[in-house]
Scaffold this motif. Structure first.
Motif, short mmCIF file in Angstrom:
data_model
loop_
_atom_site.label_atom_id
_atom_site.label_comp_id
_atom_site.label_asym_id
_atom_site.label_seq_id
_atom_site.Cartn_x
_atom_site.Cartn_y
_atom_site.Cartn_z
N ALA A 79 0.84 -1.20 0.00
CA ALA A 79 0.00 0.00 0.00
C ALA A 79 0.87 1.25 0.00
N TYR A 80 0.33 2.28 -0.61
CA TYR A 80 1.04 3.56 -0.59
C TYR A 80 0.75 4.27 0.72
N LEU A 81 1.81 4.68 1.41
CA LEU A 81 1.73 5.38 2.69
C LEU A 81 2.30 6.78 2.52
N GLU A 82 1.58 7.78 2.98
CA GLU A 82 2.09 9.15 2.93
C GLU A 82 1.67 9.89 4.18
N TYR A 83 2.63 10.56 4.81
CA TYR A 83 2.32 11.34 6.01
C TYR A 83 3.32 12.49 6.13
N ILE A 84 3.06 13.40 7.05
CA ILE A 84 3.94 14.55 7.30
C ILE A 84 4.70 14.28 8.59
N PRO A 85 5.99 13.98 8.50
CA PRO A 85 6.72 13.58 9.70
C PRO A 85 7.09 14.73 10.62
#
Length: 807
Positions: A402-408
């Motif tokens: 799955a594609y995971l995207e977040y703002i660290p």
């Protein structure tokens, strides 16, 4: 004047024309829903008065939303309706919250129409509704008989498409078995003429109102769209016509009595069977008002997702399942699937109300989802962690990448990778902020996740893993729009030429009455620039800018390492009127066939260029070098396509005025709104592979592409759970999982809804350590099956098959 003899030449008993009182009340159309609430009340009052005044007169009404309005505003009149129901003078038909569009809502939405609408009718009106009723809906999807039968319906009533919209030698019968892809059948009546006929029409309609071999016909008497019930004058006309012995018996009746009469007829032995969808009426309805259709898809998917997470937190943490809140959210979604709203043919102001209703559902789903994810994440023991963590959750019940995207956020050192629980490194890519303020960048990664479960990753700061390579199956153009090559894994080219954008003239009204095709090309956008704006180990984005007249078109073309899928993310500033913008995919396949996902089924249509409805995907299957190949297009909000031989097109933008119905002309001085103006976003994914369309498992692929990994940014804390866990796994990939939710009866039971989608006999397998369950579910081709799974603390769960109504 046309008349009917009292008996036919075969000596059958005298014919009976069942006169059924009915008044169509559009839940919102050329007026707001608040007016329809008023109309439901005044129409019901008129209908009750006619019942009181006229011995034997009967009346029917659908739409549980309308009954709810009456119940809340005028309890005394509601009690009067209940009394007339008990004595058989008032008939409840349909029972769904509204008479919805029957092409655009998802399979699960149709299930919820029956689940919530029938439950209300049973509780508030004491009626188990058996007759599906959508006379004004603009076409009817092929999978509806399966859903209807599973929901306790045995009959269906519709009107569109009408006689004038069908080829004379291919007209649908007045009475037939409508069969779904799984073999389910409902006895179906096609209304002749109008769902609100004046009494004078009896003279012209009566001769043609009887299906071949039957002596019972039906006519729906009343005034409608804006309500009004049945008038005194209409009733008096019928009473006068009863004296005309050349006419059939004109009998006050109900749809139930009509169906009972035809079921007792010898003609049932030769009743025709119709398979597939019932189309077409107004093909522009598949594309009108793209934003409303997007908000509907967004709300449908958000609710299905949050129900699964809320069931999980209830089962594992004992948290209260927000059943009442979810029911209210679904009522909002279902109401806004009313056929004129969902078809994009209502007033501009109606869509402000629809935005609020769908937005309320989405807010309920989002807030509850975040709370559920955080509560699950906090059960994981991360005490030994150093630095930042990301808890990634897969809401689909099969393992996947799955594609995971977040703002660290800001870190002292740059993040170089994510580390999985087994110590392996996952490549990451720093992506720019979504705004022109660049303080906080995004982090993207492809992560392996368990079935309906989670995995916790730690942020790494040491050497990054080797970057995966990009394949050669997709070639992005440098001097023209889109991609110029799409190759299968075998190296076979699947495109005949460059994919394209084409502008089409569209002077038709909002519905596109009388239009089969949109093919009058007026030009193609010009490429202004093409530039790679992101390039890394996770994704590469080529941004292209184009211009068409006063409109600007940008498209981000995403390609991915070691993947054969290309993503097209359009951001369009559209300024044109009476034009359509289409995306075209010229396949290189011979002997092409086109298949499309629709509610409860997959349909095959002629490759003749006619506009057709679809949902998450459409696929062209054909031959190349003697072998089967398929080119498929997946979308996140689009519902209209055409295929001419092997040339596939889908509508991105359709700029019709709101609610312009022929013959009303376009007024150049009007301030009325136009659809799909200004910033418009559309997302598609294109894939080409060897094999038939069924080999691509497109329902599962479409779900994956529309469902990125959910996440919680986390840190060190105590807990009892490990870093990697699956709660539910459903196989194989030819079985669609439509719902994972808690039962409606206030118990803790799990409801799991499945449908077989390959057209083959299948055994689904359900595995869950949480439920102590390993269970096989036999499925016939296209069968829709609902399971009730009872949890137990000390023994494995008990599984029982139930209807879609959970009974």
């Amino acid at each position: 004047m046309a008349t009917l003899a009292a008996t036919d030449i075969l000596g059958q008993s005298a014919r009976v024309l069942h006169i059924i009182g009915y008044s169509h009340v559009d839940a919102a159309w050329l007026w707001p829903w608040r007016d329809s609430s008023n109309l439901a009340l005044t129409t019901a009052r008129s209908a009750l008065d006619r019942i009181s005044e006229t011995p034997g007169f009967r009346y029917c009404a659908s739409s549980s939303s309308h009954y709810r309005w009456i119940q809340k505003a005028d309890p005394a009149m509601f009690e009067e309706i209940q009394h007339r129901i008990r004595e058989g003078r008032w008939e409840v038909v349909g029972g769904w919250p509204v008479e919805p569009d029957c092409n655009i809502p998802s399979t699960e939405s149709f299930v919820r129409h029956a689940l919530y609408g029938k439950a209300y009718c049973k509780e508030a009106l004491g009626v188990d509704v058996k007759i599906g009723f959508n006379p004004d809906s603009f076409g009817h999807a092929a999978g509806l008989p399966t859903i209807l039968k599973q929901s306790g319906y045995g009959y269906y009533v519709f009107m569109r498409p009408g006689d004038q919209e069908q080829e004379p030698d291919k007209r649908l019968p007045l009475l037939f078995w409508w069969e779904g892809p799984d073999g389910s059948r409902v006895l179906t009546l096609r209304i002749l003429g109008s769902y609100d006929s004046g009494a004078a029409k009896i003279l012209t309609v009566a001769p043609n109102s009887f299906a071949e071999g039957f002596s019972d016909g039906a006519l729906f008497l009343g005034v409608g769209d804006h309500g009004g019930a049945v008038t005194k004058a209409q009733i008096q006309q019928v009473l006068e016509m009863r004296k005309d012995k050349s006419l059939p018996e004109l009998r006050w009746s109900t749809t139930t009595e009509f169906f009972k009469a035809v079921e007792s007829s010898p003609g049932m032995a030769k009743l025709p069977v119709i398979r597939g969808d019932l189309q077409h009426h107004s093909r522009g309805c598949y594309s009108a008002d793209g934003d409303e259709k997007y908000q509907n898809r967004r709300a449908e998917r958000a609710m299905v997702q949050v129900e699964s997470l809320s069931w999980l937190t209830s089962a594992t943490l004992g948290r209260k399942y927000p059943r009442a809140e979810f029911t209210d959210a679904w009522w909002n979604i279902l109401f806004n699937q009313f056929h004129d709203l969902m078809a994009g043919t209502a007033l501009y102001s109606d869509y402000q109300d629809a935005r609020d209703g769908l937005g309320t559902a989405c807010q309920t789903a989002t807030a509850t989802k975040i709370e559920a994810l955080e509560s699950i994440a906090k059960q994981v023991n991360t005490e030994q962690a150093e630095g930042g963590l990301v808890f990634a959750f897969n809401t689909l019940p099969w393992k996947r990448k799955a594609y995971l995207e977040y703002i660290p956020g800001r870190r002292e050192s740059p993040i170089t990778c994510l580390k999985a629980p087994d110590g392996s490194k996952v490549a990451i890519q720093v992506r720019p902020s979504e705004s022109m303020t660049t303080f906080y960048t995004r982090l993207g990664a492809w992560v392996d996740l368990p079935a309906f479960g989670y995995k916790v990753f730690s942020e790494g700061f040491d050497a990054a893993p080797p970057s995966p390579s990009y394949g050669s199956s997709i070639t992005v153009s440098e001097n023209a729009f889109g991609i110029s090559s799409l190759k299968a894994s075998s190296g076979v080219e699947l495109l005949a030429s460059q994919i394209g954008l084409v502008a089409i003239a569209d002077p038709s009204d909002t519905w596109s009455h009388g239009i089969d095709q949109f093919r009058k090309e007026i030009g193609r956008p010009d490429l202004v620039s093409s530039k790679v704006v992101e390039d890394g180990p996770v994704l590469r984005i080529t941004r292209q800018r184009l211009r068409w007249q006063q409109s600007e078109i940008a498209v981000d073309i995403w390609t991915f390492p070691q993947q054969d899928i290309v993503k097209l993310h359009f951001v369009i500033n559209w300024q044109q009127h009476e034009q359509i913008l289409k995306l075209e995919i010229p396949t290189a396949l011979t002997e092409p066939k086109v298949f499309a996902a629709v509610p409860g089924a997959v349909t095959e249509k002629a490759t003749n260029g006619n506009e057709e409805p679809y949902q998450d995907w459409v696929a062209v299957q054909g031959k190349k070098d003697g072998n089967d190949y398929t080119v498929a297009l997946v979308n996140n909000q689009t519902y209209s396509y055409d295929c001419l031989n092997g040339l596939l097109r889908t509508i991105l933008i359709r700029s019709a005025p709101y609610a312009r119905h022929n013959p009303s002309p376009v007024d150049p001085n009007s301030l009325d709104a136009w659809q799909d103006q200004g910033r418009q976003e559309r997302i598609f994914w294109l894939v080409g592979r060897p094999g038939a369309y069924t080999d691509l498992h497109l329902d599962q692929l479409a779900n994956e592409l529309q469902t990125p990994a959910e996440y919680v940014t986390d840190s060190r804390h105590s807990g009892t759970e490990g870093w990697d866990k699956s709660f539910l796994d459903v196989a194989p990939n030819t079985v669609s999982v439509l719902a994972i939710k808690q039962a409606e009866d206030s118990s803790s039971a799990l409801i799991l809804r499945l449908q077989e989608r390959s057209g083959k006999q299948t055994a689904a397998h359900v595995e869950s350590s949480l439920l102590q369950l390993s269970h096989d579910v036999p499925l016939n081709p296209w069968e829709l099956k609902t399971l009730r799974i009872e949890l137990s603390k000390h023994t494995k769960a008990k599984v029982r098959e139930v209807s879609t109504l959970e009974t």
